[in-house]
Write a protein that holds these residues in place. Structure first.
Motif, mmCIF file in Angstrom:
data_model
loop_
_atom_site.group_PDB
_atom_site.id
_atom_site.type_symbol
_atom_site.label_atom_id
_atom_site.label_comp_id
_atom_site.label_asym_id
_atom_site.label_seq_id
_atom_site.Cartn_x
_atom_site.Cartn_y
_atom_site.Cartn_z
ATOM 1 N N LEU A 141 35.234 36.672 3.458
ATOM 2 C CA LEU A 141 35.451 35.489 2.640
ATOM 3 C C LEU A 141 35.097 35.734 1.178
ATOM 4 N N GLU A 142 34.255 36.749 0.932
ATOM 5 C CA GLU A 142 33.850 37.016 -0.438
ATOM 6 C C GLU A 142 35.007 37.548 -1.287
ATOM 7 N N TRP A 143 36.061 37.996 -0.636
ATOM 8 C CA TRP A 143 37.220 38.478 -1.390
ATOM 9 C C TRP A 143 38.065 37.320 -1.920
ATOM 10 N N ILE A 144 37.796 36.116 -1.450
ATOM 11 C CA ILE A 144 38.509 34.945 -1.972
ATOM 12 C C ILE A 144 37.953 34.620 -3.351
ATOM 13 N N PRO A 145 38.794 34.487 -4.374
ATOM 14 C CA PRO A 145 38.292 34.216 -5.740
ATOM 15 C C PRO A 145 37.459 32.943 -5.803
ATOM 16 N N ILE A 146 36.565 32.907 -6.774
ATOM 17 C CA ILE A 146 35.656 31.779 -6.894
ATOM 18 C C ILE A 146 36.388 30.478 -7.163
ATOM 19 N N GLU A 147 37.548 30.536 -7.860
ATOM 20 C CA GLU A 147 38.281 29.293 -8.120
ATOM 21 C C GLU A 147 38.910 28.719 -6.854
ATOM 22 N N LEU A 148 38.920 29.518 -5.783
ATOM 23 C CA LEU A 148 39.407 29.038 -4.490
ATOM 24 C C LEU A 148 38.229 28.796 -3.540
ATOM 25 N N PHE A 149 37.148 28.252 -4.093
ATOM 26 C CA PHE A 149 35.944 28.032 -3.291
ATOM 27 C C PHE A 149 36.207 27.103 -2.108
ATOM 28 N N GLU A 150 37.235 26.236 -2.216
ATOM 29 C CA GLU A 150 37.543 25.324 -1.103
ATOM 30 C C GLU A 150 37.861 26.100 0.175
ATOM 31 N N ALA A 187 48.467 23.373 7.663
ATOM 32 C CA ALA A 187 48.604 22.748 6.343
ATOM 33 C C ALA A 187 47.769 21.477 6.270
ATOM 34 N N TRP A 188 47.794 20.688 7.343
ATOM 35 C CA TRP A 188 46.969 19.469 7.355
ATOM 36 C C TRP A 188 45.495 19.808 7.270
ATOM 37 N N VAL A 189 45.045 20.815 8.014
ATOM 38 C CA VAL A 189 43.639 21.231 7.955
ATOM 39 C C VAL A 189 43.289 21.682 6.548
ATOM 40 N N ALA A 190 44.187 22.428 5.913
ATOM 41 C CA ALA A 190 43.920 22.913 4.558
ATOM 42 C C ALA A 190 43.787 21.764 3.564
ATOM 43 N N SER A 220 46.116 29.603 -3.231
ATOM 44 C CA SER A 220 46.075 28.906 -1.943
ATOM 45 C C SER A 220 47.300 29.235 -1.096
ATOM 46 N N LEU A 221 48.457 29.313 -1.740
ATOM 47 C CA LEU A 221 49.679 29.661 -1.008
ATOM 48 C C LEU A 221 49.606 31.091 -0.481
ATOM 49 N N LYS A 222 49.007 31.998 -1.256
ATOM 50 C CA LYS A 222 48.843 33.375 -0.787
ATOM 51 C C LYS A 222 47.953 33.425 0.450
ATOM 52 N N ILE A 223 46.808 32.748 0.389
ATOM 53 C CA ILE A 223 45.885 32.750 1.529
ATOM 54 C C ILE A 223 46.538 32.114 2.751
ATOM 55 N N PHE A 224 47.221 30.999 2.536
ATOM 56 C CA PHE A 224 47.876 30.284 3.630
ATOM 57 C C PHE A 224 48.892 31.171 4.333
ATOM 58 N N LEU A 257 54.504 22.694 0.538
ATOM 59 C CA LEU A 257 54.600 21.577 -0.404
ATOM 60 C C LEU A 257 53.471 20.572 -0.174
ATOM 61 N N ILE A 258 53.105 20.366 1.087
ATOM 62 C CA ILE A 258 51.971 19.483 1.400
ATOM 63 C C ILE A 258 50.687 20.045 0.804
ATOM 64 N N LEU A 259 50.521 21.346 0.902
ATOM 65 C CA LEU A 259 49.335 21.997 0.341
ATOM 66 C C LEU A 259 49.292 21.842 -1.178
ATOM 67 N N ILE A 260 50.435 22.055 -1.828
ATOM 68 C CA ILE A 260 50.494 21.892 -3.281
ATOM 69 C C ILE A 260 50.192 20.449 -3.674
#
Length: 319
Positions: A141-150, A187-190, A220-224, A257-260
């Motif tokens: 999880l540490e590889w996820i950038p800090i701006e994607l802390f969610e 997508a709903w969970v995200a 977020s789209l990349k991770i998803f 699109l729901i995620l965005i």
């Protein structure tokens, strides 16, 4: 005994209502049709499954939950023996499956489930006393950038449930309906990851270049899609028919699109004086329009409007 049993049932009922309250009315409205479709899928699975397979899946799922239970110390303070509480919990959870086994004469599944639960309730889970969070290091999880802390916090808090659902989705990819439902569910969970606001200092630190919204959306789209890539590949392998691939592509597009939109909704309503998004009704409208094709212009207009307002709000907050 009767009074104690009524107290137990009342306690579990309060827990259920508390969970439903935490989920929120908006998300419940979104989940209702998915829940109905999932029930149909489970009924088909029970009706067409091989001997013992349904009972084995249930026992495997319950055993994983049982081993990770954190309420042993609390349950031992009650007047009911702990194995009776475990027995009530698991038989109530399995009651819909038991009814299906009886209705469709799946007696072997019922027998295996009964024997398995009888053995499971006799096993006491270990005590969970103050787990040291430093030893619980999810390095990936540490590889996820800090701006994607969610994504960091959302996955870390729900790693057990997420892993169970994730691998269950992988195991059922050969059913054409499973992966589209799973993609939509993910997508709903995200969207729940983006319910809470970061503090002022973190927002100003990661938005120094005024591109927070773009970076958070693309990241977020990349991770998803990386998370769902194994599901995509297995679905294509088991269901290569063009109609199924088209359905998956459409559902995947709607899910993204729901995620965005959930990201746009968060930053449109962001405030230093609040800690979460309280009004999720726009998200309900956004999702509810997709099953009806002639309403599709509405979510596109909403997405454009909320994205624009989110950018304006971030510029105002940073000024």
């Amino acid at each position: 005994m009767r009074t104690t049993l009524s107290h137990y049932l009342g306690f579990r009922a309060k827990q259920i209502f508390r969970i439903l309250k935490d989920i929120g009315l908006g998300h419940l409205i979104i989940l209702t049709p998915l829940f109905f479709i999932a029930i149909l899928g489970v009924l088909q699975f029970i009706l067409t499954s091989e001997t013992f397979s349904v009972a084995a899946c249930l026992l495997f799922t319950l055993a994983g939950h049982h081993w990770n239970r954190k309420d042993r110390f609390f349950l031992e303070q009650l007047s009911l023996p702990i194995f009776i509480i475990f027995c009530l919990d698991y038989w109530i959870l399995c009651s819909p499956f038991v009814a299906c086994f009886i209705f469709w004469d799946k007696w072997q599944n019922l027998l295996i489930l009964g024997i398995g639960l009888s053995l499971l309730v006799l096993i006491k889970p270990s005590y969970h006393k103050g787990i040291n969070k430093k030893t619980l290091h999810f390095f990936w999880l540490e590889w996820i950038p800090i701006e994607l802390f969610e994504w960091r916090t959302g996955l870390r808090k729900n790693i057990g449930l997420f892993s169970l659902v994730y691998f269950l989705g992988l195991g059922l990819c050969f059913y054409p309906i499973t992966t589209p439902i799973f993609v939509f569910l993910m997508a709903w969970v995200a969207t729940t990851f983006f319910q809470f606001f970061e503090n002022k200092d973190l927002l100003l630190a990661v938005n120094h270049d005024k591109k927070l919204l773009q970076k958070k959306t693309i990241g977020s789209l990349k991770i998803f899609n990386i998370l769902l890539l194994p599901h995509y590949l297995l679905f294509i392998f088991f269901n290569p028919q063009p109609i199924y691939l088209g359905i998956l592509a459409l559902v995947s597009l709607v899910a993204q699109l729901i995620l965005i939109f959930s990201i746009s909704l968060k930053y449109k309503t962001y405030s230093f004086h609040e800690h979460k998004v309280y009004n999720s009704f726009p998200l309900v409208i956004f999702v509810a329009c997709w099953p009806i094709p002639f309403l599709w212009p509405i979510p596109f207009f909403m997405l454009f409007h909320f994205w624009k307002k989110a950018k304006e709000n971030l510029i105002y907050l940073y000024a």
